[in-house]
Scaffold this motif. Structure first.
Motif, short mmCIF file in Angstrom:
data_model
loop_
_atom_site.label_atom_id
_atom_site.label_comp_id
_atom_site.label_asym_id
_atom_site.label_seq_id
_atom_site.Cartn_x
_atom_site.Cartn_y
_atom_site.Cartn_z
N UNK A 186 2.92 11.15 6.29
CA UNK A 186 2.03 12.52 7.29
C UNK A 186 1.20 12.29 7.72
N UNK A 241 4.90 18.60 6.36
CA UNK A 241 4.76 18.11 5.25
C UNK A 241 3.62 19.64 4.20
N UNK A 279 1.17 -1.11 -0.23
CA UNK A 279 0.28 0.01 0.08
C UNK A 279 0.77 1.48 -0.04
N UNK A 280 2.10 0.92 1.00
CA UNK A 280 2.99 2.59 0.59
C UNK A 280 3.61 2.44 -0.43
N UNK A 286 -4.26 9.90 4.46
CA UNK A 286 -2.42 10.12 3.32
C UNK A 286 -2.44 8.71 2.38
N UNK A 290 5.28 10.66 1.97
CA UNK A 290 3.27 11.10 2.04
C UNK A 290 2.46 9.97 2.79
N UNK A 291 3.09 8.72 2.79
CA UNK A 291 2.11 7.64 3.26
C UNK A 291 2.46 7.47 4.89
N UNK A 333 -2.74 8.34 -1.56
CA UNK A 333 -1.54 8.18 -2.75
C UNK A 333 -2.13 6.65 -3.45
N UNK A 334 -3.46 6.09 -2.43
CA UNK A 334 -3.82 5.04 -3.71
C UNK A 334 -4.82 5.40 -4.40
N UNK A 338 7.00 9.03 -1.86
CA UNK A 338 5.79 8.54 -1.47
C UNK A 338 5.96 7.68 -0.31
#
Lengths: 194, 194
Positions: free
Chosen positions: A111, A119, A32-33, B151, A108-109, B155-156, A105
């Motif tokens: 955050x 941020x 997912x990340x 977040x 952001x995951x 992203x997803x 990425x």
DNA sequence: GTTAGCATGTAAGGAGTTACATGATTTT
DNA sequence: AAAATCATGTAACTCCTTACATGCTAAC
């Protein structure tokens, strides 16, 4: 002090901060990340966990690990105090490295665990980075448009539009960061911000 | 027969088929082939050229190479007969490898040198690949939507839309392939289609 | 006259993959 | 009872990057 922490290590630390996990489950969450494109193999995950244990950033959670007789058992990992410290250290970083392709990425995951001002800096840094890229690509296209064949042009065009799309997405994210609750979020001064 | 040819080697062969080039210029052209994200460093290009010479797929074009006294001079490379053969071999491949992330971009960049039926197979294969991916991502999102924070969800979502966007792009490319001159192109039934 | 771009290369190493090896548990 | 999925790990290897080393040429 903090040694170089690869994106994979960062992602593992970030996920383990949310809750202790074993390798197999960790890998699923990592999907997912890192997007659907880059999936991590066990061949990199397990050695990574091993090293994090060796460095003392994570530890086997003996309470949660299932290690019955004969069973190979799941090994559940959790963050150590040093691991938490390192994670906070990494998540506080708002230097150029934070908005490069490989790390953005992941940053952001997590955050949700990142200060509001950090941020914003990362989002804006990323946007600037992409705008530079857009400039470079579109000027290169302008110079060579005639010489390129249909397919190369199509490829370049699609790449350019991808960049532009990500910029628009970032603009939305930035607006949201600044928008609702901006008084509370933004006015929360960075304590001991370097 | 044909040994594994990495994407970089394929891109070099493809570019040299269009015209002989020296390393420095080659690298610039490679930037157009691989998007703005993945740029090739000299540290991989020159060893690659070296190996292609060793394998006999390319050769130093002594006529075009500038090697005056004292000058280190540019070394211009061109395809050999075996190189051309290998390139045709690779460009004719329409197996799954052709539409994976790493190779698809390169394959598309050289569609000008690729047969119409192979082009169509690769585009359709790519589209199917992405549709599978979209399914996986969106079903994973459906299952875990509540548990994910803002977040990660963002992203997803962005990843999913990127995939959907590429599918639409492919649809356009496929339509164009079938469109003008479709009688000639499409009516040519895949002979011995497996 | 110095900055930027042209031009070629090597050595060391990072970050990951594939393929293999092993076995338990759950579902069909 | 077979197939799928859960679960852990290693060894060999691939591909590419970074940092270094060298020197020319054009523009400002």
């Amino acid at each position: 002090m903090s040694r170089k922490t690869g994106v994979l290590e960062l992602a593992v630390l970030g996920l383990l901060h949310e809750s202790p996990l074993h390798g197999y489950e960790l890998r699923k969450r990592l999907s997912a990340v890192f997007g659907p494109v880059k999936r991590i193999s066990y061949g990199s995950l397990y050695p990574c966990l091993k090293e994090l244990v060796a460095t003392g950033l994570i530890a086997e959670d003996t309470a949660a690990s299932v290690t019955g007789v004969g069973k190979r058992g799941r090994t559940v990992y959790k963050l150590t105090a040093e691991g938490k410290e390192r994670l906070q250290d990494q998540l506080g970083d708002h230097g150029p490295a934070a908005w490069e392709d490989e790390s953005f990425g992941v940053r952001l995951a997590f955050f949700g665990q990142t200060d509001a001002d950090v941020r914003l800096k990362i989002l804006e840094g990323r946007r600037t980075r992409l705008e530079e890229r857009r400039e470079k690509v579109s000027s290169a296209m302008g110079r060579t448009r005639e010489k390129l064949d249909r397919y190369t042009l199509e490829l370049q065009q699609h790449g350019l539009e991808s960049v532009e799309r990500e910029v628009r997405w970032l603009n939305e994210l930035i607006a949201t960061e600044r928008g609702p609750g901006s008084h509370a979020a933004v006015s929360a001064r960075p304590r001991s911000a370097k």
